[in-house]
Write a protein that holds these residues in place. Structure first.
Motif, PDB file in Angstrom:
ATOM      1  N   TRP A 171      36.971  40.109  73.651  1.00 20.20           N
ATOM      2  CA  TRP A 171      37.704  41.384  73.678  1.00 20.20           C
ATOM      3  C   TRP A 171      36.855  42.528  74.209  1.00 20.20           C
ATOM      4  O   TRP A 171      35.630  42.469  74.236  1.00 20.20           O
ATOM      5  N   GLY A 172      37.561  43.602  74.642  1.00 22.92           N
ATOM      6  CA  GLY A 172      36.888  44.781  75.191  1.00 22.92           C
ATOM      7  C   GLY A 172      36.267  45.643  74.117  1.00 22.92           C
ATOM      8  O   GLY A 172      35.475  46.536  74.394  1.00 22.92           O
ATOM      9  N   LYS A 173      36.637  45.388  72.857  1.00 20.40           N
ATOM     10  CA  LYS A 173      36.055  46.025  71.678  1.00 20.40           C
ATOM     11  C   LYS A 173      36.443  47.479  71.494  1.00 20.40           C
ATOM     12  O   LYS A 173      35.935  48.147  70.597  1.00 20.40           O
ATOM     13  N   HIS A 174      37.310  48.020  72.334  1.00 23.45           N
ATOM     14  CA  HIS A 174      37.859  49.350  72.055  1.00 23.45           C
ATOM     15  C   HIS A 174      38.740  49.232  70.811  1.00 23.45           C
ATOM     16  O   HIS A 174      39.585  48.341  70.728  1.00 23.45           O
ATOM     17  N   THR A 175      38.511  50.109  69.860  1.00 25.75           N
ATOM     18  CA  THR A 175      39.075  49.946  68.521  1.00 25.75           C
ATOM     19  C   THR A 175      39.680  51.260  68.060  1.00 25.75           C
ATOM     20  O   THR A 175      38.947  52.214  67.795  1.00 25.75           O
ATOM     21  N   TYR A 176      41.000  51.313  68.011  1.00 27.35           N
ATOM     22  CA  TYR A 176      41.678  52.562  67.649  1.00 27.35           C
ATOM     23  C   TYR A 176      42.745  52.314  66.599  1.00 27.35           C
ATOM     24  O   TYR A 176      43.448  51.305  66.647  1.00 27.35           O
ATOM     25  N   ARG A 177      42.874  53.284  65.699  1.00 27.70           N
ATOM     26  CA  ARG A 177      44.015  53.262  64.795  1.00 27.70           C
ATOM     27  C   ARG A 177      45.273  53.611  65.576  1.00 27.70           C
ATOM     28  O   ARG A 177      45.221  54.433  66.496  1.00 27.70           O
ATOM     29  N   TRP A 178      46.386  53.038  65.162  1.00 26.48           N
ATOM     30  CA  TRP A 178      47.667  53.518  65.665  1.00 26.48           C
ATOM     31  C   TRP A 178      47.964  54.827  64.932  1.00 26.48           C
ATOM     32  O   TRP A 178      47.423  55.073  63.850  1.00 26.48           O
ATOM     33  N   ASN A 179      48.838  55.645  65.516  1.00 27.87           N
ATOM     34  CA  ASN A 179      49.151  56.909  64.852  1.00 27.87           C
ATOM     35  C   ASN A 179      50.505  56.833  64.136  1.00 27.87           C
ATOM     36  O   ASN A 179      51.220  55.833  64.229  1.00 27.87           O
ATOM     37  N   ARG A 180      50.831  57.914  63.413  1.00 31.75           N
ATOM     38  CA  ARG A 180      52.083  57.930  62.636  1.00 31.75           C
ATOM     39  C   ARG A 180      53.300  57.638  63.491  1.00 31.75           C
ATOM     40  O   ARG A 180      54.196  56.893  63.100  1.00 31.75           O
ATOM     41  N   GLU A 181      53.328  58.259  64.678  1.00 31.35           N
ATOM     42  CA  GLU A 181      54.497  58.130  65.559  1.00 31.35           C
ATOM     43  C   GLU A 181      54.682  56.694  66.047  1.00 31.35           C
ATOM     44  O   GLU A 181      55.804  56.265  66.312  1.00 31.35           O
ATOM     45  N   ASP A 182      53.570  55.982  66.209  1.00 28.06           N
ATOM     46  CA  ASP A 182      53.686  54.595  66.691  1.00 28.06           C
ATOM     47  C   ASP A 182      54.590  53.768  65.779  1.00 28.06           C
ATOM     48  O   ASP A 182      55.278  52.860  66.236  1.00 28.06           O
ATOM     49  N   PHE A 183      54.553  54.082  64.463  1.00 25.91           N
ATOM     50  CA  PHE A 183      55.357  53.307  63.517  1.00 25.91           C
ATOM     51  C   PHE A 183      56.776  53.865  63.369  1.00 25.91           C
ATOM     52  O   PHE A 183      57.598  53.284  62.673  1.00 25.91           O
ATOM     53  N   LEU A 184      57.046  55.013  64.004  1.00 29.69           N
ATOM     54  CA  LEU A 184      58.366  55.660  63.888  1.00 29.69           C
ATOM     55  C   LEU A 184      59.175  55.591  65.175  1.00 29.69           C
ATOM     56  O   LEU A 184      60.401  55.776  65.169  1.00 29.69           O
ATOM     57  N   ALA A 185      58.480  55.340  66.288  1.00 35.73           N
ATOM     58  CA  ALA A 185      59.115  55.504  67.601  1.00 35.73           C
ATOM     59  C   ALA A 185      60.363  54.621  67.774  1.00 35.73           C
ATOM     60  O   ALA A 185      61.395  55.083  68.264  1.00 35.73           O
ATOM     61  N   ASN A 186      60.278  53.364  67.367  1.00 33.30           N
ATOM     62  CA  ASN A 186      61.440  52.472  67.531  1.00 33.30           C
ATOM     63  C   ASN A 186      62.666  53.043  66.832  1.00 33.30           C
ATOM     64  O   ASN A 186      63.765  53.069  67.400  1.00 33.30           O
ATOM     65  N   ALA A 187      62.486  53.487  65.595  1.00 32.71           N
ATOM     66  CA  ALA A 187      63.617  53.998  64.816  1.00 32.71           C
ATOM     67  C   ALA A 187      64.179  55.266  65.451  1.00 32.71           C
ATOM     68  O   ALA A 187      65.393  55.419  65.606  1.00 32.71           O
ATOM     69  N   LYS A 188      63.296  56.164  65.862  1.00 32.82           N
ATOM     70  CA  LYS A 188      63.752  57.426  66.450  1.00 32.82           C
ATOM     71  C   LYS A 188      64.505  57.201  67.753  1.00 32.82           C
ATOM     72  O   LYS A 188      65.426  57.931  68.085  1.00 32.82           O
ATOM     73  N   GLN A 189      64.060  56.205  68.503  1.00 34.38           N
ATOM     74  CA  GLN A 189      64.623  56.009  69.843  1.00 34.38           C
ATOM     75  C   GLN A 189      65.647  54.875  69.893  1.00 34.38           C
ATOM     76  O   GLN A 189      66.192  54.579  70.960  1.00 34.38           O
ATOM     77  N   GLY A 190      65.883  54.239  68.756  1.00 31.91           N
ATOM     78  CA  GLY A 190      66.872  53.163  68.716  1.00 31.91           C
ATOM     79  C   GLY A 190      66.497  51.951  69.545  1.00 31.91           C
ATOM     80  O   GLY A 190      67.350  51.288  70.125  1.00 31.91           O
ATOM     81  N   LEU A 191      65.190  51.688  69.600  1.00 29.46           N
ATOM     82  CA  LEU A 191      64.724  50.534  70.383  1.00 29.46           C
ATOM     83  C   LEU A 191      64.215  49.449  69.453  1.00 29.46           C
ATOM     84  O   LEU A 191      63.631  49.748  68.410  1.00 29.46           O
ATOM     85  N   GLY A 192      64.394  48.200  69.836  1.00 31.04           N
ATOM     86  CA  GLY A 192      63.897  47.109  69.009  1.00 31.04           C
ATOM     87  C   GLY A 192      64.426  47.262  67.592  1.00 31.04           C
ATOM     88  O   GLY A 192      65.603  47.572  67.385  1.00 31.04           O
ATOM     89  N   PRO A 243      44.721  52.520  53.717  1.00 32.15           N
ATOM     90  CA  PRO A 243      43.627  51.890  52.952  1.00 32.15           C
ATOM     91  C   PRO A 243      43.076  50.642  53.653  1.00 32.15           C
ATOM     92  O   PRO A 243      41.886  50.339  53.523  1.00 32.15           O
ATOM     93  N   TRP A 244      43.920  49.962  54.392  1.00 28.04           N
ATOM     94  CA  TRP A 244      43.485  48.719  55.054  1.00 28.04           C
ATOM     95  C   TRP A 244      42.706  49.008  56.322  1.00 28.04           C
ATOM     96  O   TRP A 244      41.762  48.302  56.651  1.00 28.04           O
ATOM     97  N   TYR A 245      43.103  50.070  57.029  1.00 27.60           N
ATOM     98  CA  TYR A 245      42.263  50.516  58.151  1.00 27.60           C
ATOM     99  C   TYR A 245      40.876  50.865  57.625  1.00 27.60           C
ATOM    100  O   TYR A 245      39.855  50.433  58.169  1.00 27.60           O
ATOM    101  N   ASN A 246      40.828  51.663  56.544  1.00 24.99           N
ATOM    102  CA  ASN A 246      39.535  52.046  55.967  1.00 24.99           C
ATOM    103  C   ASN A 246      38.700  50.823  55.626  1.00 24.99           C
ATOM    104  O   ASN A 246      37.511  50.757  55.913  1.00 24.99           O
ATOM    105  N   TYR A 247      39.366  49.871  55.011  1.00 22.45           N
ATOM    106  CA  TYR A 247      38.680  48.677  54.529  1.00 22.45           C
ATOM    107  C   TYR A 247      38.097  47.858  55.681  1.00 22.45           C
ATOM    108  O   TYR A 247      36.904  47.511  55.663  1.00 22.45           O
ATOM    109  N   VAL A 248      38.908  47.566  56.694  1.00 17.62           N
ATOM    110  CA  VAL A 248      38.400  46.708  57.762  1.00 17.62           C
ATOM    111  C   VAL A 248      37.415  47.458  58.661  1.00 17.62           C
ATOM    112  O   VAL A 248      36.446  46.872  59.155  1.00 17.62           O
TER     113      VAL A 248
END
Lengths: 569, 184
Positions: free
Chosen positions: A122-143, A155-160
């Motif tokens: 892997w390229g090892k770039h390591t980023y948290r997803w943001n709040r909107e990433d988990f809301l976008a489907n619902a807001k936009q009616g996709l998937g 807590p799990w992001y913190n842990y890992v």
């Protein structure tokens, strides 16, 4: 009869983890640390940390082709030929000819069949997803809507993150939430200039890439034998210092330290064995990749961590009276909504000046420019966004091939640092689309008798519209810094799979009628099977996904053990 | 199953989606297959004269000065290995045509100045096209062969296989380029 019972008992564990890569390593670590006897099944050969990184310490002249891949080898590894494999790293990639698949539409399926899997690539770039990433489907009616939110993962992001070790700079940005960081890597002088110019003129932040390299190892890193990054940037050959995070260097050693881990190699999981009465999985059936011998292993708990395509295809192959179309496939969503990130697009430029500025060391990372489109007040005619990775460095001797001249002066000139160059490479979000899918071939099989995978997926209108902005915005930022000869580019080779961020195909969701997994990555209709790799993703974000897979895996493992103890599995 | 059959079989499995370059590579394997004995006997891609011409060209690009040159670094043999293993037939043909043209002009019998003048012409011609040319292939392979060879690296650069840190620094007068050996 007695013999069989004894044999069964010997092949019985508390949990089976399928796959030893990025998420399999985490499942093994968490489950063993919580007291379970765990069997990890790896379909590929055994690769030992440090001693099997056979090219890691080689000097350039020790490679017969000086890094280039011979054509014959290239044809055997055609999926990786766009950018990933070089002479020193090719041994870590699987041979496509021996592991064939079908491309109804172009798809590069890049695999690593050995201990550690793609966590070594892997390229090892390591980023948290943001709040909107988990809301976008619902807001936009996709998937479908995600069954979890950002808060569920904090807590799990913190842990890992602490265990992984991520170098980076805290910025306090909502679009790119901060992680627990080790010290950031440095920027070069033109990069700092770009950061300032883009902040002033375009109000866009640029940060140093957040990468899973130990810049200041902590006691829990050294406890599993990891050491500090040596800035060789030879990561693609395997790191003998264990400086970048891989399952081989970090999670598997941690699991091993519990004395509750068993790993069996060359074990291709054919299917999950269902206990029809209990409607639960009781084990897996495995084909030895060398001898073709079929064996069975049993456990109360099964974690599928074989990589997106691998895990989902195991579910598809697990057919029974209850699940005629594959285990957990009541929704017909298995194999659908295949996603990746789209890439091979951006802008580059020459940099004049900064002649006195140089750098020491080879940085295994780059800049990161977080998403700014469709964020805040910005509204585009497409959905979602993209980010950039890239950076500035000085041209080396290879510039000479396209420069005029030869002879003694030319030879001397090539030993001096060349002019600065910069590249910004975009990574765009791909939308979930049920028609982007893979399925099992009805007539083509591999040499183990398993149906070949048929890929049928492509970028859509939304991705194509986004690509125009990725080019133009990249060029705009390089121009804002006053760089010269700015060239926006779009490599026509870009198609699904090249990002090696396969996601979706067994998505999480609230409703068993429209999704395969619940909010704890549990198969809705078969509660003791968990799928915690990229298969589970309901949407793709535009940032690299591995950290989120790891957080989901640790969370699911914790839940699974609770449920086991409560006798609810 | 021979190699071509194997590849054709995979191509068929893939639904005939192999690219033109792949098909070219398959033709090349066929050709090598039919010439296998000859190639193994000579062990080389070029004739002896052609090899000598390329050695001379490489040495003109990277001459021996107070540091070793292309021939000292084994560039001529390296070029043969690379042309044989890493280039497809069209590029090999382009390369062979270029060597052939130098051979016809009696390159080896020319004086050093005449050789340099001729290569300058070849370079000027090559710059008129964006296609891969004999000159570009030759120069790429000479530079790669030299600047990644042991003598080339040690004579040319500040080689740092294990830098241990990354930091922005100011350049010193006459500073040699750092080389980290991470290109393979």
């Amino acid at each position: 009869m007695n013999l069989n019972i004894k044999a069964d008992k010997a092949q019985t564990y508390d949990a089976i983890v399928v796959g030893s890569g990025m998420t399999g390593g985490w499942a093994a670590k968490e489950l063993t640390e919580k007291g379970l006897k765990v069997l990890v099944l790896e379909r590929g050969y055994e690769l030992k940390h440090v001693e099997d990184y056979k090219t890691a310490m080689k000097d350039p002249w020790e490679f017969e082709h000086r890094g280039k891949i011979p054509i014959v080898a290239a044809e055997e590894h055609y999926a990786t030929m766009y950018f990933s494999a070089k002479e020193g790293s090719q041994y870590l990639y699987s041979n496509d000819k021996e592991n064939p698949y079908i491309q109804k539409r172009p798809f590069n399926w890049i695999r690593a069949y050995h201990t550690g899997g793609k966590s070594l690539l892997w390229g090892k770039h390591t980023y948290r997803w943001n709040r909107e990433d988990f809301l976008a489907n619902a807001k936009q009616g996709l998937g479908v809507d995600w069954p979890i939110r950002y808060d569920d993962l904090i807590p799990w992001y913190n842990y890992v993150e602490k265990f992984v070790g991520i170098s980076g700079q805290a910025e306090g940005l909502a679009v790119l939430p901060d992680s627990n960081f080790l010290p950031p890597m440095a920027m070069t002088a033109p990069e700092i200039h770009l950061k300032k110019s883009v902040a002033q003129k375009l109000n866009r932040p640029i940060t140093i890439g957040r990468v899973a390299h130990l810049t200041k190892p902590q006691p829990w890193h050294t406890a599993v034998g990891r050491a500090s990054c040596q800035f060789r940037n030879r990561c693609s050959r395997g790191c003998p210092f264990g400086a970048y995070f891989s399952s081989l260097a970090a999670t598997i050693p941690a699991a091993r330290q519990t004395n509750r881990l068993t790993i069996v190699h060359n074990a291709i999981v054919k299917e999950i064995i269902l206990d029809d009465k209990a409607q639960k999985a009781k084990g897996v059936r495995v084909i030895d990749q060398n001898t073709l011998e079929v064996r069975e292993f049993y456990a109360k708990l099964i974690f599928l961590n074989a990589g997106t395509i691998g895990s989902t295809s195991i579910l598809m192959n697990s057919k029974s009276a209850r699940f005629p179309n594959g285990l957990g496939n009541d929704s017909d969503q298995l194999g659908r909504n295949l996603m990746d990130h789209h890439l091979a697009i951006g802008a580059r430029a020459d940099i004049e000046g900064f002649e006195d500025d140089y750098f020491f060391g080879a940085r295994p990372g780059s800049l990161y420019i977080p998403r700014f489109r469709n964020w805040g007040n910005d509204k585009r005619d497409y959905l979602r966004g993209f980010g950039y990775q890239g950076g500035a460095s000085r041209a080396d001797w290879s510039r000479g091939a396209t420069e005029t001249g030869f002879g003694a002066d030319f030879k001397k000139k090539m030993t001096q640092p060349g002019p600065w160059k910069i590249n910004l490479s975009g990574f765009g979000e791909v939308l979930p689309n049920p028609n982007n899918r893979f399925y099992l071939s009805e007539d083509q099989k591999d040499k183990w008798g398993l149906p070949q995978i048929v890929f049928d997926a492509d970028f859509g209108e939304n991705e194509r519209a986004m690509r125009k902005d990725i080019m133009n915005d990249g060029a705009e930022m390089l121009e804002a810094a006053g760089f010269k000869n700015v060239v926006p580019y779009d490599n026509p080779v870009a198609h699904m799979g090249l990002g090696i961020h396969e996601m979706g195909t067994a998505r999480m969701g609230k409703d068993p009628k429209t999704s395969v997994l619940n909010k704890f990555n549990q198969v809705h209709a078969c509660k003791n099977v968990f799928v915690t790799d990229g298969s589970a993703m309901t949407s793709a974000s535009n940032v690299n996904p591995s950290l989120t897979y790891m957080a989901l895996t640790a969370r699911a493992a914790s839940y699974a053990v609770e449920q086991l103890k409560a006798r609810s599995l | 199953m021979n190699r071509r059959e194997a590849v054709t079989h995979v191509a068929w499995i893939l639904g005939g989606v192999f690219s033109a370059p792949t098909l070219q590579a398959m033709n090349r394997w066929e050709q090598i297959g039919s010439q296998a004995t000859a190639l193994r006997q000579s062990g080389s891609f070029l004739t002896e004269t052609q090899h000598e011409i390329m050695a001379r060209v490489a040495e003109l690009i990277i001459p021996r000065t107070d540091t070793p040159g292309a021939i000292d670094a084994g560039v001529p043999d390296f070029m043969e290995v690379m042309l044989r293993d890493c280039y497809r037939k069209p590029a090999q043909d382009t390369f062979l045509a270029g060597v052939g043209a130098l051979e016809q002009k009696g390159f080896l019998k020319l004086s050093a100045d005449q050789q340099t003048a001729l290569l300058k012409q070849v370079e000027a011609e090559a710059q008129k096209t964006s296609d891969s040319s004999f000159w570009l292939i030759t120069k790429e392979l000479t530079l790669l062969g030299y600047y990644t060879s042991e003598v080339g690296v040690k004579a040319s650069f500040d080689y740092q296989p294990i830098p241990g840190r990354f930091e922005a620094i100011k350049i010193k007068p006459g500073q040699k380029d750092f080389m980290y050996g991470n290109q393979a």
